[in-house]
Design a protein around this motif. Structure first.
Motif, PDB file in Angstrom:
ATOM      1  N   LEU A   1     -34.279  94.000 -20.583  1.00 13.60           N
ATOM      2  CA  LEU A   1     -34.228  95.328 -19.976  1.00 13.60           C
ATOM      3  C   LEU A   1     -35.113  96.300 -20.750  1.00 13.60           C
ATOM      4  O   LEU A   1     -35.107  96.298 -21.985  1.00 13.60           O
ATOM      5  N   PRO A   2     -35.858  97.153 -20.045  1.00 16.98           N
ATOM      6  CA  PRO A   2     -36.649  98.181 -20.718  1.00 16.98           C
ATOM      7  C   PRO A   2     -35.730  99.151 -21.471  1.00 16.98           C
ATOM      8  O   PRO A   2     -34.607  99.420 -21.046  1.00 16.98           O
ATOM      9  N   ALA A   3     -36.226  99.681 -22.583  1.00 16.94           N
ATOM     10  CA  ALA A   3     -35.429 100.606 -23.409  1.00 16.94           C
ATOM     11  C   ALA A   3     -34.862 101.773 -22.600  1.00 16.94           C
ATOM     12  O   ALA A   3     -33.686 102.124 -22.779  1.00 16.94           O
ATOM     13  N   PRO A   4     -35.634 102.394 -21.677  1.00 17.80           N
ATOM     14  CA  PRO A   4     -35.055 103.505 -20.911  1.00 17.80           C
ATOM     15  C   PRO A   4     -33.875 103.081 -20.027  1.00 17.80           C
ATOM     16  O   PRO A   4     -32.969 103.863 -19.777  1.00 17.80           O
ATOM     17  N   VAL A   5     -33.881 101.826 -19.560  1.00 11.59           N
ATOM     18  CA  VAL A   5     -32.768 101.323 -18.750  1.00 11.59           C
ATOM     19  C   VAL A   5     -31.535 101.158 -19.638  1.00 11.59           C
ATOM     20  O   VAL A   5     -30.421 101.532 -19.251  1.00 11.59           O
TER      21      VAL A   5
END
Length: 177
Positions: free
Chosen positions: A15-19
């Motif tokens: 998962l991307p950090a912002p997610v």
């Protein structure tokens, strides 16, 4: 308590950090989470939620038992229509989550027709959806069919053809609105 439909592409295993940050905010706000049982993004999000020991999660599945239920949460079976095969087996459970959701959060690889359709399903019910497009490194909020068309415009013609082939009659109507 708002209900958030979390989902994404089966080919996403990180998962991307912002997610991750946004899911942390969902947990902090104690929103309800509706999530599928697929491998990939669904399982990654489930793992994150289980790590928080988060309780306000419902796992929707089409088969007798969920493929993934990493937090041992309440499971909601949504049987597929008779004769459904392949990915169509899971479409009805996705439609049910979209109907119940107030908002969506999708992690899209820019190619998954199922994730793309879930964004449309949310837009059709008037539920905004934040879409993290990992292929393009973009984030957008889809509010309506016009926003969804703009999102799909950036996908390749092969993706558009697959999406169009999987639209239900109701989903086609939502695009005409």
């Amino acid at each position: 308590m708002a209900m958030i439909f979390l989902g994404g592409s089966r080919d996403i295993f990180e998962l991307p950090a912002p997610v991750i940050e946004r899911i942390g905010a969902i947990v902090a706000a104690e929103h309800g989470v509706l999530i599928g049982d697929a491998p990939g993004a669904d399982a990654e999000m489930q793992s994150l939620l289980a790590g928080y020991n988060y309780e306000h999660v419902g796992v929707f599945h089409a088969e007798a038992e969920p493929r993934n239920n990493l937090g041992d949460w309440a499971a909601y079976p949504v049987p597929p229509p008779e004769g459904a095969r392949g990915l169509a087996v899971h479409a009805e459970k996705d439609r049910e989550m979209a109907r119940r959701a107030d908002f969506g959060l999708m992690v899209w690889d820019g190619a998954s027709p199922g994730t793309c359709l879930n964004v449309l399903r949310l837009a059709a019910t008037g539920s905004p959806c934040v879409v993290y497009d990992t292929m393009r490194g973009t984030v957008a909020t889809v509010h309506n069919a016009a926003d969804w068309r703009a999102m799909l415009h950036h996908a390749g013609s092969d993706v558009r053809r697959k999406v169009e082939g999987r639209l239900s009659a109701d989903e086609r109507l939502a695009l005409e609105a």
